[in-house]
Design an enzyme around this catalytic site. Structure first.
Site, PDB file in Angstrom:
ATOM      1  N   TYR A  32      45.054 -25.620 -38.708  1.00 11.36           N
ATOM      2  CA  TYR A  32      46.042 -25.590 -39.790  1.00 11.36           C
ATOM      3  C   TYR A  32      46.318 -24.124 -40.139  1.00 11.36           C
ATOM      4  O   TYR A  32      46.184 -23.687 -41.282  1.00 11.36           O
ATOM      5  CB  TYR A  32      45.580 -26.386 -41.017  1.00 11.36           C
ATOM      6  CG  TYR A  32      46.752 -27.004 -41.762  1.00 11.36           C
ATOM      7  CD1 TYR A  32      47.460 -28.059 -41.212  1.00 11.36           C
ATOM      8  CD2 TYR A  32      47.176 -26.500 -42.975  1.00 11.36           C
ATOM      9  CE1 TYR A  32      48.556 -28.603 -41.852  1.00 11.36           C
ATOM     10  CE2 TYR A  32      48.280 -27.044 -43.642  1.00 11.36           C
ATOM     11  CZ  TYR A  32      48.956 -28.096 -43.064  1.00 11.36           C
ATOM     12  OH  TYR A  32      50.039 -28.638 -43.696  1.00 11.36           O
ATOM     13  N   GLU A  35      49.011 -17.315 -42.175  1.00  7.58           N
ATOM     14  CA  GLU A  35      49.082 -15.859 -41.980  1.00  7.58           C
ATOM     15  C   GLU A  35      47.700 -15.196 -41.961  1.00  7.58           C
ATOM     16  O   GLU A  35      47.518 -14.160 -41.325  1.00  7.58           O
ATOM     17  CB  GLU A  35      49.929 -15.226 -43.092  1.00  7.58           C
ATOM     18  CG  GLU A  35      51.224 -14.572 -42.710  1.00  7.58           C
ATOM     19  CD  GLU A  35      51.407 -14.080 -41.294  1.00  7.58           C
ATOM     20  OE1 GLU A  35      50.895 -12.995 -40.981  1.00  7.58           O
ATOM     21  OE2 GLU A  35      52.068 -14.748 -40.485  1.00  7.58           O
ATOM     22  N   HIS A  37      44.877 -16.475 -40.656  1.00  5.48           N
ATOM     23  CA  HIS A  37      44.405 -16.632 -39.279  1.00  5.48           C
ATOM     24  C   HIS A  37      45.203 -15.726 -38.341  1.00  5.48           C
ATOM     25  O   HIS A  37      44.650 -15.096 -37.444  1.00  5.48           O
ATOM     26  CB  HIS A  37      44.576 -18.075 -38.803  1.00  5.48           C
ATOM     27  CG  HIS A  37      43.851 -19.101 -39.625  1.00  5.48           C
ATOM     28  ND1 HIS A  37      44.490 -19.953 -40.478  1.00  5.48           N
ATOM     29  CD2 HIS A  37      42.535 -19.409 -39.714  1.00  5.48           C
ATOM     30  CE1 HIS A  37      43.618 -20.760 -41.056  1.00  5.48           C
ATOM     31  NE2 HIS A  37      42.412 -20.447 -40.616  1.00  5.48           N
ATOM     32  N   GLY A 146      37.391 -13.407 -41.337  1.00  9.05           N
ATOM     33  CA  GLY A 146      38.094 -12.909 -42.508  1.00  9.05           C
ATOM     34  C   GLY A 146      37.144 -12.588 -43.661  1.00  9.05           C
ATOM     35  O   GLY A 146      36.168 -13.294 -43.897  1.00  9.05           O
ATOM     36  N   ILE A 175      44.308 -11.936 -46.572  1.00 12.89           N
ATOM     37  CA  ILE A 175      45.774 -12.029 -46.626  1.00 12.89           C
ATOM     38  C   ILE A 175      46.141 -12.972 -47.777  1.00 12.89           C
ATOM     39  O   ILE A 175      45.577 -14.060 -47.904  1.00 12.89           O
ATOM     40  CB  ILE A 175      46.351 -12.562 -45.293  1.00 12.89           C
ATOM     41  CG1 ILE A 175      45.894 -11.692 -44.123  1.00 12.89           C
ATOM     42  CG2 ILE A 175      47.862 -12.672 -45.357  1.00 12.89           C
ATOM     43  CD1 ILE A 175      46.359 -10.248 -44.149  1.00 12.89           C
ATOM     44  N   ARG A 186      43.322 -24.987 -47.462  1.00 15.04           N
ATOM     45  CA  ARG A 186      43.126 -25.933 -48.568  1.00 15.04           C
ATOM     46  C   ARG A 186      44.178 -25.778 -49.671  1.00 15.04           C
ATOM     47  O   ARG A 186      44.271 -26.644 -50.542  1.00 15.04           O
ATOM     48  CB  ARG A 186      41.717 -25.782 -49.170  1.00 15.04           C
ATOM     49  CG  ARG A 186      40.626 -26.305 -48.243  1.00 15.04           C
ATOM     50  CD  ARG A 186      39.276 -26.397 -48.936  1.00 15.04           C
ATOM     51  NE  ARG A 186      38.315 -27.144 -48.150  1.00 15.04           N
ATOM     52  CZ  ARG A 186      37.402 -26.606 -47.328  1.00 15.04           C
ATOM     53  NH1 ARG A 186      37.324 -25.297 -47.200  1.00 15.04           N
ATOM     54  NH2 ARG A 186      36.571 -27.374 -46.653  1.00 15.04           N
TER      55      ARG A 186
END
Ligand code: AMP
Length: 279
Positions: A32, A35, A37, A146, A175, A186
């Protein structure tokens, strides 16, 4: 771009790339993709000959009453995004391919006990187990994570050191949406009213960043941050904490590099945010 569903196919492909002397980067995700990822995949694209993205909603990192079933999935969209970013391979296994009645797990002690580990006692064991498996399957030179999941990043770094994985861990900045909300798969659970309320997390981060200074009592910062969140009727604090950036243990003063992290329920959705501060 190729898509593999089995460990054997993935190993064979990586082996062939290795034979050609290519370097391999891995971006582990639960899909899902957004930006956040994409920023990891771009960085991985810049730094490696081969980019592998894993898309796997890992059942072992969800507690019994958590959102494993409801977790959003859209492989077609993920596939298109990875292709557009120049990824070489998506590893997209079924749960049965990854787990056959497992008895082996990887637990990183101490660092997993505070913050999210308090409310999600098996979460980091699941994360470390699946990441170890992905590291063994893909054997990347570098892997990208991240800062959004700051405790996870600290735990993975410690796992790599303690268990001698020959892999460089690259941390990437958070981000955010234009209004400040940290991007998250989520966020899709939030209705319009909750989406607005969710801004209290990034507002609290901002308040903390304004206040924090070397030598301060941590409570002086945390109290103000909690007040920002408590002013939002739809928000319920799980934790707002300041911890040592390496050990994840609570600190009383800003006398070392720290992580200031929070988890907040907006309705039924649990969101996280954080900032790091170096003295
Ligand atoms: P997930 O699919 O949520 O498990 O996340 C996969 C990877 O993407 C993890 O390393 C996350 O920390 C990272 N990630 C998720 N959201 C963001 C974001 N907003 N900014 C930067 N990295 C992120």
């Amino acid at each position: 771009m190729q898509v593999t569903k089995t460990v054997a196919e993935t190993r064979a492909l990586v082996k062939s790339w290795r034979k050609e002397g290519k370097t391999v980067g891995l971006v582990p995700t639960m899909g899902y993709l957004h930006e956040g990822h994409a920023s990891l995949i771009r960085k991985c694209r810049e730094e490696n000959d081969i980019v592998v993205v894993s898309v796997f909603v890992n059942p072992t990192q969800f507690g019994p009453n958590e959102d494993l079933e409801a977790y959003p999935r859209d492989f077609e969209r993920d596939n298109a995004l990875c292709k557009s970013l120049g990824a070489d391979l998506i590893f997209h296994p079924e749960p049965e391919e990854m787990y056959q009645d497992p008895c082996a797990f990887v637990s990183i002690e101490t660092l997993s006990e505070n913050l999210c580990g308090k409310t999600r006692p098996i979460h980091f064991r699941g994360v470390c187990t699946v990441v170890s498996k992905l590291f063994h399957i893909v054997a990347p030179d570098k892997a990208y994570f991240g800062q959004k999941d700051a405790q996870q990043l600290a735990i993975i770094r410690k796992m790599v050191r303690d268990l001698n994985f020959d892999i460089e861990i690259v941390g990437c900045p958070i981000i955010r949406e234009e209004d400040g909300l940290a991007k998250s798969s989520r966020n899709t659970y939030l209705n319009p009213q909750e989406r607005q309320a969710a801004l209290c997390l990034s507002r609290a981060v901002k308040r903390g960043q304004e206040l924090i200074a070397p030598g301060m009592d941590s409570e002086a910062v945390l109290k103000e941050m909690r007040a920002v969140i408590e002013a939002e009727p739809l928000a319920r604090i799980d934790y707002v904490s300041m911890v040592d950036a390496l050990t994840m243990r609570d600190v009383e003063k800003v006398d070392r590099d720290v992580l200031v992290a929070m988890a907040v329920y907006i309705g039924k959705t649990r969101l996280i945010d954080n900032f790091s501060y170096e003295v």
